[in-house]
Design a protein around this motif. Structure first.
Motif, mmCIF file in Angstrom:
data_model
loop_
_atom_site.group_PDB
_atom_site.id
_atom_site.type_symbol
_atom_site.label_atom_id
_atom_site.label_comp_id
_atom_site.label_asym_id
_atom_site.label_seq_id
_atom_site.Cartn_x
_atom_site.Cartn_y
_atom_site.Cartn_z
ATOM 1 N N MET A 1 0.849 -1.180 0.000
ATOM 2 C CA MET A 1 0.000 0.000 0.000
ATOM 3 C C MET A 1 0.890 1.237 0.000
ATOM 4 N N THR A 2 0.589 2.173 -0.841
ATOM 5 C CA THR A 2 1.345 3.420 -0.914
ATOM 6 C C THR A 2 0.656 4.462 -0.051
ATOM 7 N N GLN A 3 1.455 5.196 0.700
ATOM 8 C CA GLN A 3 0.912 6.234 1.560
ATOM 9 C C GLN A 3 1.555 7.566 1.234
ATOM 10 N N GLU A 4 0.813 8.618 1.497
ATOM 11 C CA GLU A 4 1.380 9.964 1.463
ATOM 12 C C GLU A 4 2.291 10.096 2.680
ATOM 13 N N ASN A 5 3.315 10.906 2.585
ATOM 14 C CA ASN A 5 4.231 11.091 3.707
ATOM 15 C C ASN A 5 3.554 11.701 4.925
ATOM 16 N N SER A 6 2.439 12.387 4.739
ATOM 17 C CA SER A 6 1.767 13.022 5.864
ATOM 18 C C SER A 6 0.919 12.041 6.668
ATOM 19 N N PHE A 7 0.727 10.835 6.167
ATOM 20 C CA PHE A 7 -0.054 9.835 6.893
ATOM 21 C C PHE A 7 0.802 9.211 7.991
ATOM 22 N N ALA A 8 0.144 8.807 9.065
ATOM 23 C CA ALA A 8 0.835 8.052 10.101
ATOM 24 C C ALA A 8 1.249 6.699 9.525
ATOM 25 N N PRO A 9 2.379 6.167 9.952
ATOM 26 C CA PRO A 9 2.786 4.854 9.463
ATOM 27 C C PRO A 9 1.820 3.755 9.917
ATOM 28 N N ILE A 10 1.547 2.825 9.023
ATOM 29 C CA ILE A 10 0.775 1.617 9.343
ATOM 30 C C ILE A 10 1.810 0.512 9.480
ATOM 31 N N LEU A 11 1.952 0.001 10.699
ATOM 32 C CA LEU A 11 3.057 -0.894 11.010
ATOM 33 C C LEU A 11 2.572 -2.241 11.523
ATOM 34 N N GLU A 12 3.320 -3.289 11.180
ATOM 35 C CA GLU A 12 3.056 -4.580 11.811
ATOM 36 C C GLU A 12 3.610 -4.495 13.236
ATOM 37 N N ARG A 13 3.225 -5.440 14.070
ATOM 38 C CA ARG A 13 3.457 -5.323 15.509
ATOM 39 C C ARG A 13 4.925 -5.145 15.894
ATOM 40 N N ASN A 14 5.837 -5.917 15.354
ATOM 41 C CA ASN A 14 7.241 -5.795 15.764
ATOM 42 C C ASN A 14 7.809 -4.421 15.433
ATOM 43 N N ARG A 15 7.484 -3.902 14.261
ATOM 44 C CA ARG A 15 7.966 -2.561 13.897
ATOM 45 C C ARG A 15 7.318 -1.511 14.793
ATOM 46 N N LEU A 16 6.034 -1.704 15.115
ATOM 47 C CA LEU A 16 5.349 -0.777 16.017
ATOM 48 C C LEU A 16 6.028 -0.774 17.384
ATOM 49 N N MET A 17 6.336 -1.945 17.911
ATOM 50 C CA MET A 17 6.976 -2.026 19.224
ATOM 51 C C MET A 17 8.321 -1.297 19.221
ATOM 52 N N ALA A 18 9.070 -1.418 18.133
ATOM 53 C CA ALA A 18 10.353 -0.721 18.033
ATOM 54 C C ALA A 18 10.148 0.789 18.023
ATOM 55 N N ARG A 19 9.169 1.261 17.266
ATOM 56 C CA ARG A 19 8.895 2.709 17.218
ATOM 57 C C ARG A 19 8.439 3.226 18.576
ATOM 58 N N VAL A 20 7.570 2.475 19.236
ATOM 59 C CA VAL A 20 7.079 2.880 20.553
ATOM 60 C C VAL A 20 8.247 2.947 21.544
ATOM 61 N N ALA A 21 9.166 2.001 21.467
ATOM 62 C CA ALA A 21 10.332 2.017 22.361
ATOM 63 C C ALA A 21 11.167 3.275 22.137
ATOM 64 N N ILE A 22 11.342 3.658 20.889
ATOM 65 C CA ILE A 22 12.091 4.893 20.579
ATOM 66 C C ILE A 22 11.372 6.105 21.156
ATOM 67 N N GLU A 23 10.060 6.179 20.950
ATOM 68 C CA GLU A 23 9.269 7.307 21.471
ATOM 69 C C GLU A 23 9.342 7.358 22.999
ATOM 70 N N ARG A 24 9.259 6.203 23.622
ATOM 71 C CA ARG A 24 9.290 6.149 25.079
ATOM 72 C C ARG A 24 10.647 6.612 25.614
ATOM 73 N N ARG A 25 11.736 6.233 24.934
ATOM 74 C CA ARG A 25 13.077 6.685 25.352
ATOM 75 C C ARG A 25 13.209 8.200 25.263
ATOM 76 N N LYS A 26 12.440 8.809 24.374
ATOM 77 C CA LYS A 26 12.439 10.276 24.253
ATOM 78 C C LYS A 26 11.551 10.917 25.320
ATOM 79 N N GLY A 27 10.892 10.096 26.130
ATOM 80 C CA GLY A 27 10.051 10.618 27.203
ATOM 81 C C GLY A 27 8.581 10.748 26.845
#
Length: 162
Positions: free
Chosen positions: A1-27
């Protein structure tokens, strides 16, 4: 699926968990909302906006097509999970979207461990089925959105879809 850059990423669970971990480390405070989101109405918008107001990063879990059929009946969903996810991802207050295929959002909660698990006003904090799982790791359940005056089921009845 192609997305516009302004859309939020649609992620499978493992990639989502990695992104959430990065966000959490930023506080960042992480919020999880979930639903079928089959036919959008203003109640959905108010629910998601209310969820975003609880924290910094809003993750939205979308029920898979298979699970929507189990929950809503054989004639649902009207839109595929990919289309529903793309619509949700287009809202400015949504940061990440994922599709989950389990019968409940429990496993997604365990994976994401949100600071807040947001549910709509058809629940109270004591009737949210996942409340104990959220509380086990120190998260909070929050009720957000407007009164349950809108529903996809009511829209379907109004237009006479069988």
């Amino acid at each position: 699926m192609t997305q516009e850059n302004s859309f939020a990423p649609i992620l499978e669970r493992n990639r989502l968990m990695a992104r959430v971990a990065i966000e959490r480390r930023k506080g960042a405070k992480i919020v999880l909302a979930n639903g079928c989101f089959d036919l959008f109405h203003v109640g959905h918008i108010r629910y998601l906006a209310g969820a975003k107001a609880l924290g910094d990063v809003l993750v939205v879990g979308i029920n898979s097509d298979q699970q929507v059929r189990k929950l809503k009946g054989a004639n649902r969903p009207f839109m595929t999970e990919a289309e529903r996810a793309e619509i949700v991802a287009a809202f400015r207050f949504v940061d990440y979207v994922t599709i989950f295929d389990e019968p409940t959002v429990t496993e997604l909660i365990r994976a994401v461990r949100p600071d807040f698990h947001a549910k709509g006003t058809d629940y109270t904090t004591e009737t949210v089925p996942e409340r104990e799982i959220v509380r086990e790791y120190g998260g909070k359940v929050a009720i957000v959105g407007d009164p349950k005056d809108h529903s996809s089921t009511d829209l379907i009845k109004l237009v006479g879809i069988k």
